[in-house]
Write an enzyme that holds these catalytic residues in place. Sequence first.
Site, short mmCIF file in Angstrom:
data_model
loop_
_atom_site.label_atom_id
_atom_site.label_comp_id
_atom_site.label_asym_id
_atom_site.label_seq_id
_atom_site.Cartn_x
_atom_site.Cartn_y
_atom_site.Cartn_z
N ASP A 174 -11.65 2.50 9.55
CA ASP A 174 -12.47 1.49 8.88
C ASP A 174 -12.54 0.29 9.82
O ASP A 174 -11.52 -0.12 10.40
CB ASP A 174 -11.81 1.04 7.57
CG ASP A 174 -11.96 2.06 6.45
OD1 ASP A 174 -12.35 3.20 6.74
OD2 ASP A 174 -11.68 1.70 5.29
N HIS A 208 -7.58 7.63 12.67
CA HIS A 208 -7.71 9.08 12.59
C HIS A 208 -8.41 9.65 13.82
O HIS A 208 -9.01 8.92 14.61
CB HIS A 208 -8.49 9.45 11.33
CG HIS A 208 -7.81 9.02 10.06
ND1 HIS A 208 -7.28 9.91 9.15
CD2 HIS A 208 -7.57 7.78 9.54
CE1 HIS A 208 -6.75 9.25 8.13
NE2 HIS A 208 -6.91 7.94 8.35
N SER A 212 -6.34 -5.21 14.39
CA SER A 212 -6.31 -4.61 15.72
C SER A 212 -7.59 -3.86 16.01
O SER A 212 -8.58 -4.00 15.30
CB SER A 212 -5.09 -3.71 15.88
OG SER A 212 -4.79 -3.56 17.24
#
Length: 301
Positions: A117, A173, A260
């Site tokens: 995201d 991911h 980050s």
Amino acid sequence: MAAREMLYVNRETGKVEQERIICSSLVKFFIETRIGRALYSVLCKNSLFSRIVGWCQRLRVTRYFIKPFVTKYRICIEESASPLHDYASFNDFFVRKLKPDARPICQGEDICVTPADGAYLVFPSMADLSLFTIKNKPFSLESFLGDPQLAHQYAQGSMAIARLAPFDYHRFHFPIAGIAEAPRRINGHLFSIHPLMLKRNFEVFTENKREITIITSKEFGEVAYVEVGALNVGSIHQTFSPGSYVKKGAEKGFFAFGGSTVVLLFQPQRIIFDADLVGYSAQGLETRCRMGQSLGKHFSS
């Protein structure tokens, strides 16, 4: 540009929206004052500061910050794998897992998906990074990767950047299926990747702590997957098994407290980024995406 004027494109609606800036007054102090700039430099170069902040966010008392944070930044708690009262600290909530169906993975072996995201910029050609030169100093891929030979493989390739804000889901991911090598760590500082800071200095990517994983796949070749640490992010945690075959969409790891960035590098003629992402990026607008959405397709001549 004022701290409250950061704009992005909501990919699901196609509308330009205003980002919910966290600590905008403090960021303006760091950017616009001489004392602030000096203090910012000292703090970011001192890992002790980041560790102390991270430690504080693991204290049980911080669990009382969770509900106000969720409300203020409109976080969809229904997606979380656990209810709010199950989180023992703010950091526990920060690294939360989501329900299995919260992020559907775009199917197709020829499709690369968004790894996290966040707010995305894509560069079909590394030459497009000239948009982000600061004081005539170009972005250095060699410095970023810490390996001249590896940098040469991607010098004519493509790049995608996903900037995670503190209110985002902070597990990252795999964007493709393939064999994932063991990560290589490059030690560095923890400068902020706050959008206002990033506009002033794109070179923070070559200065911050980061980890590089090479993923080898049939369709996309060797993809360099780079996690970049940021201010108040004490560590990058990898949860996958190096050297093993990984599925697209499988969890790779997570960031501890803070915001980050994830960077993907592709070799030449390996990916065609989705047209909407390319168009918005060319305008200097980030596109806010969810993990598992289409990032681009395999390049076929």
